[in-house]
Design an enzyme around this catalytic site. Structure first.
Site, PDB file in Angstrom:
ATOM      1  N   TYR A  51       0.828  -1.198   0.000  1.00 20.55           N
ATOM      2  CA  TYR A  51       0.000   0.000   0.000  1.00 20.55           C
ATOM      3  C   TYR A  51       0.870   1.258   0.000  1.00 20.55           C
ATOM      4  O   TYR A  51       1.511   1.586   0.996  1.00 20.55           O
ATOM      5  CB  TYR A  51      -0.931   0.029   1.210  1.00 20.55           C
ATOM      6  CG  TYR A  51      -1.897  -1.125   1.312  1.00 20.55           C
ATOM      7  CD1 TYR A  51      -2.159  -1.973   0.222  1.00 20.55           C
ATOM      8  CD2 TYR A  51      -2.556  -1.404   2.502  1.00 20.55           C
ATOM      9  CE1 TYR A  51      -3.035  -3.031   0.332  1.00 20.55           C
ATOM     10  CE2 TYR A  51      -3.450  -2.458   2.615  1.00 20.55           C
ATOM     11  CZ  TYR A  51      -3.679  -3.276   1.528  1.00 20.55           C
ATOM     12  OH  TYR A  51      -4.553  -4.325   1.643  1.00 20.55           O
ATOM     13  N   ILE A 231     -12.852  -5.640   7.302  1.00 21.22           N
ATOM     14  CA  ILE A 231     -11.930  -4.510   7.469  1.00 21.22           C
ATOM     15  C   ILE A 231     -12.282  -3.404   6.474  1.00 21.22           C
ATOM     16  O   ILE A 231     -11.537  -3.154   5.524  1.00 21.22           O
ATOM     17  CB  ILE A 231     -10.466  -4.963   7.311  1.00 21.22           C
ATOM     18  CG1 ILE A 231     -10.290  -5.878   6.077  1.00 21.22           C
ATOM     19  CG2 ILE A 231      -9.969  -5.650   8.565  1.00 21.22           C
ATOM     20  CD1 ILE A 231      -8.837  -6.131   5.721  1.00 21.22           C
ATOM     21  N   SER A 234     -11.772   3.559   5.806  1.00 25.80           N
ATOM     22  CA  SER A 234     -12.358   4.877   6.016  1.00 25.80           C
ATOM     23  C   SER A 234     -11.252   5.914   6.023  1.00 25.80           C
ATOM     24  O   SER A 234     -10.182   5.684   6.588  1.00 25.80           O
ATOM     25  CB  SER A 234     -13.127   4.938   7.342  1.00 25.80           C
ATOM     26  OG  SER A 234     -13.491   6.265   7.648  1.00 25.80           O
ATOM     27  N   ASN A 243     -19.194   3.061  10.204  1.00 25.16           N
ATOM     28  CA  ASN A 243     -18.797   1.650  10.154  1.00 25.16           C
ATOM     29  C   ASN A 243     -18.944   0.992  11.526  1.00 25.16           C
ATOM     30  O   ASN A 243     -19.443  -0.143  11.631  1.00 25.16           O
ATOM     31  CB  ASN A 243     -17.341   1.533   9.688  1.00 25.16           C
ATOM     32  CG  ASN A 243     -17.157   1.887   8.219  1.00 25.16           C
ATOM     33  OD1 ASN A 243     -18.116   1.900   7.446  1.00 25.16           O
ATOM     34  ND2 ASN A 243     -15.931   2.171   7.832  1.00 25.16           N
TER      35      ASN A 243
END
Length: 275
Positions: A51, A231, A234, A243
């Protein structure tokens, strides 16, 4: 909480971080979102070396500074790094970016060219060294899981993180039953299909009936499955609070039947989908 094969537990609902940390202008909001999640009990944070080429790990590290003891930290190694030596080196680079001394759950991000036996050996070495608590896999289909279990040490796998939501129900036919049979929980990523489920009329109708949001309905549907966590990602505190509140939404049998009509369950085996 969901019990892992080791007897330890992981939170049923956590926080994903795909795409987080890549845009400096959003950093303050993203860190605030993670802080909000921790405050609301979303203590599982999932990241990966992939990521943002480590940018997400650095963001997570900043967000959990002073709160490491509150966090169930999940990270992932790229398949290209998943040789015996490469896995150990990748993990220690991740630890450095995160600024922590251990990762609670370390996953092979998806199946690659390195033999599973090598990756498992590296995971065992990392466990023995205290660098990771447990290990698992991600994006493994049924055939991959079967092969994993045939390898020495494969039975120590703690979880399989997979793409699973109302529009991606293929795992229900054979993969999820196999995982349950072996006591391995699934971790659903993209449980709201990256927002694409939010405009569906049936989901909106159910949400209105419960005075909830479509995102909460989609999440509650995933969380009602046995031995399945989620998972969702946000990037702002408001979305994180939304959530978290999905944990309180109880779908009725009528709701579930309506969703089954709108999103039919699989009638045969399907290849595991990946984003």
């Amino acid at each position: 909480m969901i019990e892992l094969p080791s007897g330890q537990t992981m939170p049923v609902l956590g926080q994903g971080t795909w795409y987080l940390g890549e845009r400096p202008a959003r950093r303050r909001d993203e860190i605030a979102a993670l802080h909000t999640g921790l405050d609301l009990g979303l203590t599982m944070i999932d990241t990966a070396e992939m990521y943002g080429d480590g940018a997400s790990e650095e963001l997570v590290g900043e967000a959990i500074t002073g709160r490491r003891a509150d966090v169930f930290l999940v990270d992932k190694v790229l398949p290209s790094n998943a040789s015996r030596r490469g896995t150990v080196q990748a993990c220690r680079r991740s630890l450095q970016r995160l600024g922590v001394d251990h990762i609670d759950l370390y996953l092979l991000h998806w199946r690659g060219s390195h033999p599973l036996a090598e990756t498992i050996e590296a995971f065992a070495e990392l466990v023995d060294a205290g660098d990771i608590g447990q290990w698992g896999v991600s994006n493994f289909d049924l055939s991959d899981m079967t092969e994993l279990f045939e390898a020495a040490g494969g039975q120590d796998c703690a979880t399989n993180q997979i793409l699973y939501n109302l529009t991606r129900r293929g795992p229900e036919y054979d993969l999820l039953p196999w995982l349950r049979e072996h006591g391995i929980p699934a971790m659903a990523y993209s449980p709201i299909e990256q927002g694409r489920l939010l405009g569906h009329s049936q989901i909106a109708e159910i949400a209105a009936r419960h005075r909830a949001t479509p995102a909460q309905v989609a999440l509650a549907w995933v969380l009602r499955q046995e031995m399945v966590g989620a998972i969702p990602r946000s990037s702002n505190p408001e979305h994180t609070r939304e959530n978290a509140e999905a944990r309180n939404l109880q779908l009725t049998e009528e709701d579930v039947a309506a969703l089954d009509t709108a999103f039919p369950p699989p009638t045969g085996p399907q290849p595991l989908e990946i984003l």
